[in-house]
Design a protein around this motif. Sequence first.
Motif, short mmCIF file in Angstrom:
data_model
loop_
_atom_site.label_atom_id
_atom_site.label_comp_id
_atom_site.label_asym_id
_atom_site.label_seq_id
_atom_site.Cartn_x
_atom_site.Cartn_y
_atom_site.Cartn_z
N THR A 16 0.84 -1.19 0.00
CA THR A 16 0.00 0.00 0.00
C THR A 16 0.87 1.25 0.00
O THR A 16 2.03 1.23 0.44
N LYS A 48 0.38 5.75 0.40
CA LYS A 48 -0.54 6.86 0.66
C LYS A 48 0.24 8.14 0.82
O LYS A 48 1.42 8.13 1.17
N THR A 63 -4.32 7.23 -2.13
CA THR A 63 -3.99 5.93 -1.56
C THR A 63 -3.79 5.00 -2.75
O THR A 63 -4.39 5.17 -3.81
N LYS A 121 -2.79 0.75 -4.10
CA LYS A 121 -2.71 -0.68 -3.81
C LYS A 121 -1.94 -1.35 -4.93
O LYS A 121 -2.25 -1.14 -6.11
#
Length: 124
Positions: free
Chosen positions: A104, A106, A120, A122
């Motif tokens: 992840t 962010k 954000t 992924k």
Amino acid sequence: MNPVRRLFAASLATLALAATGAFAADANVTGEWTMTVETQAGTGSPHFSLKQEGTNVTGHYKGQLGEAPVTGTVKGNEVTLKYSVNAQGADLTVTYTGTVEGDTMKGKVSLGEFGDGTFTGKKG
């Protein structure tokens, strides 16, 4: 504890902390990333294909602003990604700055004169 032992213990603790930081590995951002970007102008879900060699990152952006080559850096878990596009007749450099934790990512995104936002991401 006498002053000499206290100084020796403090020196060992400082060396241990320094060694831990010196051997910390950079995060690995190589792969396919889907981001969720939120700005005052709305939201988007751009895609990044990234390749990391050491602390340098290269890749490709594809999203609402079109497509563009990406450059960036990774230092520890801090990442910076940049690309330039022509948006509404104006040259625009977009900069993502944030942190990586596993799969992840962010942080903040700067869209120049179009404002700032958050993102954000992924991996996968």
